[in-house]
Design an enzyme around this catalytic site. Sequence first.
Site, PDB file in Angstrom:
ATOM      1  CB  SER A  15     -12.902 -17.344 -43.738  1.00  0.00           C
ATOM      2  OG  SER A  15     -11.978 -16.681 -42.669  1.00  0.00           O
ATOM      3  CG  HIS A  40      -9.471 -19.862 -45.651  1.00  0.00           C
ATOM      4  ND1 HIS A  40      -8.568 -20.314 -46.519  1.00  0.00           N
ATOM      5  CD2 HIS A  40      -9.183 -18.551 -45.355  1.00  0.00           C
ATOM      6  CE1 HIS A  40      -7.550 -19.199 -46.913  1.00  0.00           C
ATOM      7  NE2 HIS A  40      -8.112 -18.099 -45.915  1.00  0.00           N
ATOM      8  CG  ASP A  42      -8.033 -16.334 -42.717  1.00  0.00           C
ATOM      9  OD1 ASP A  42      -7.413 -16.296 -43.715  1.00  0.00           O
ATOM     10  OD2 ASP A  42      -9.244 -16.184 -42.785  1.00  0.00           O
ATOM     11  CG  MET A  44      -4.250 -12.605 -39.572  1.00  0.00           C
ATOM     12  SD  MET A  44      -5.634 -11.235 -39.424  1.00  0.00           S
ATOM     13  CE  MET A  44      -6.963 -12.011 -40.656  1.00  0.00           C
ATOM     14  CG  HIS A  73      -4.466 -17.160 -46.028  1.00  0.00           C
ATOM     15  ND1 HIS A  73      -5.495 -16.354 -46.250  1.00  0.00           N
ATOM     16  CD2 HIS A  73      -3.345 -16.635 -46.390  1.00  0.00           C
ATOM     17  CE1 HIS A  73      -4.974 -15.203 -46.980  1.00  0.00           C
ATOM     18  NE2 HIS A  73      -3.483 -15.516 -47.042  1.00  0.00           N
ATOM     19  CG  MET A  75      -2.638 -13.469 -44.434  1.00  0.00           C
ATOM     20  SD  MET A  75      -4.494 -13.131 -43.969  1.00  0.00           S
ATOM     21  CE  MET A  75      -4.733 -14.544 -42.958  1.00  0.00           C
ATOM     22  CG  MET A 144      -4.946 -12.099 -50.599  1.00  0.00           C
ATOM     23  SD  MET A 144      -5.923 -13.048 -49.315  1.00  0.00           S
ATOM     24  CE  MET A 144      -6.934 -11.792 -48.617  1.00  0.00           C
ATOM     25  CG  PHE A 150      -9.128  -6.270 -40.487  1.00  0.00           C
ATOM     26  CD1 PHE A 150      -8.916  -5.971 -39.061  1.00  0.00           C
ATOM     27  CD2 PHE A 150      -7.959  -5.306 -41.325  1.00  0.00           C
ATOM     28  CE1 PHE A 150      -8.208  -5.387 -38.541  1.00  0.00           C
ATOM     29  CE2 PHE A 150      -7.049  -4.809 -40.572  1.00  0.00           C
ATOM     30  CZ  PHE A 150      -6.797  -4.641 -39.123  1.00  0.00           C
ATOM     31  CG  ASP A 178      -9.302 -15.040 -48.273  1.00  0.00           C
ATOM     32  OD1 ASP A 178     -10.356 -14.812 -47.715  1.00  0.00           O
ATOM     33  OD2 ASP A 178      -8.382 -15.473 -47.553  1.00  0.00           O
ATOM     34  N   GLY A 179     -11.680 -12.857 -49.722  1.00  0.00           N
ATOM     35  CA  GLY A 179     -11.924 -11.576 -49.316  1.00  0.00           C
ATOM     36  C   GLY A 179     -13.210 -10.851 -49.981  1.00  0.00           C
ATOM     37  N   GLY A 180     -14.211 -10.762 -49.283  1.00  0.00           N
ATOM     38  CA  GLY A 180     -15.499 -10.065 -49.794  1.00  0.00           C
ATOM     39  C   GLY A 180     -16.438 -11.006 -50.825  1.00  0.00           C
ATOM     40  CB  SER A 201     -18.778 -11.425 -43.371  1.00  0.00           C
ATOM     41  OG  SER A 201     -17.845 -11.213 -44.422  1.00  0.00           O
TER      42      SER A 201
HETATM   43  C1  DX5 Z   1      -8.622 -11.489 -44.769  1.00  0.00           C
HETATM   44  C2  DX5 Z   1      -8.554 -13.179 -44.560  1.00  0.00           C
HETATM   45  C3  DX5 Z   1      -9.769 -13.818 -45.111  1.00  0.00           C
HETATM   46  C4  DX5 Z   1     -11.028 -13.220 -44.394  1.00  0.00           C
HETATM   47  C5  DX5 Z   1     -12.223 -13.214 -45.326  1.00  0.00           C
HETATM   48  O1  DX5 Z   1      -7.276 -11.228 -44.286  1.00  0.00           O
HETATM   49  O2  DX5 Z   1      -7.613 -13.812 -45.389  1.00  0.00           O
HETATM   50  O3  DX5 Z   1      -9.884 -15.078 -45.268  1.00  0.00           O
HETATM   51  O4  DX5 Z   1     -11.323 -14.130 -43.179  1.00  0.00           O
HETATM   52  O5  DX5 Z   1     -13.249 -12.708 -44.897  1.00  0.00           O
HETATM   53  P1  DX5 Z   1     -14.695 -12.216 -45.590  1.00  0.00           P
HETATM   54  O6  DX5 Z   1     -15.196 -13.245 -46.577  1.00  0.00           O
HETATM   55  O7  DX5 Z   1     -15.428 -11.745 -44.690  1.00  0.00           O
HETATM   56  O8  DX5 Z   1     -13.986 -11.062 -46.364  1.00  0.00           O
HETATM   57 ZN    ZN Z   2      -7.609 -16.105 -45.830  1.00  0.00          ZN
END
Ligand code: DX5
Ligand code: ZN
Length: 224
Positions: A15, A40, A42, A44, A73, A75, A144, A150, A178-180, A201
């Site tokens: 990402s 990826h 993102d 927002m 993606h 959002m 998700m 974030f 996606d996420g963590g 991250s």
């Molecule tokens: C969150 C995004 C993710 C984000 C993932 O809202 O959609 O794509 O960048 O970041 P990590 O892998 O650090 O959770």
């Molecule tokens: Zn994403």
Amino acid sequence: MIDMPAPKDILIAPSLLSADFAFLGDEVKKLEAGNADWLHFDVMDGRFVPNLSIGIPVLKSLRKVTRLPIDVHLMIVEPDNLLEAFAKAGADTLTVQAEACTHLHRTLQKIHALGCRAGVSLNPHTPIDLLEYVIDLVDFVLVMTVNPGFGGQSYIDACTPKIAHLRNHYPSLNIEVDGGIKLDTIEQAAKAGANIFVSGSGVFSSPDYAQAIGDMRRSAQGCL
Ligand code: DX5
Ligand code: ZN
């Protein structure tokens, strides 16, 4: 239109939200050298999620410097208004949040008409049932595993059974998470049946992107 993987193929999609935007082109080159499968991207809007990120002009610039598929993606609320602009700017996939789409069926038709692969993203609280009557129009589902908005949040364990539920229902579906997602969480998502892994991250906090991508890929492949 890009080829979709088989549901047993593992894809790693870093990402860009966690990239250093002052050096985005260089960051992308490092990801390419590290064998990233998709990028990826993102988007927002400060409304669907409480944050702003990158959009059409950045995508357009990025499209010129990479041949990797760009996985967009969205959002954002009312995504229909911007689908065409994102497709023209170089998106290969367009993923909408199911919660932001009043007419999801129409939105998915529109994404295909623009020549992009269509993804539907589900927030952690959103049940999978709403996919039932649109599944033929869905190229992949994005589960998700954090509340969007974030990078750097912790994986929500309660989402793992949801991935498994989705895999049981749709054995040939591509499931993105996606996420963590990092080395210590990728296994549970892979075991549950996910095959496309977004990691922000988890990749960018490593001094060696190739190693982070390779380690995650091997860990997911070990779960097949
Ligand atoms: C969150 C995004 C993710 C984000 C993932 O809202 O959609 O794509 O960048 O970041 P990590 O892998 O650090 O959770
Ligand atoms: Zn994403």
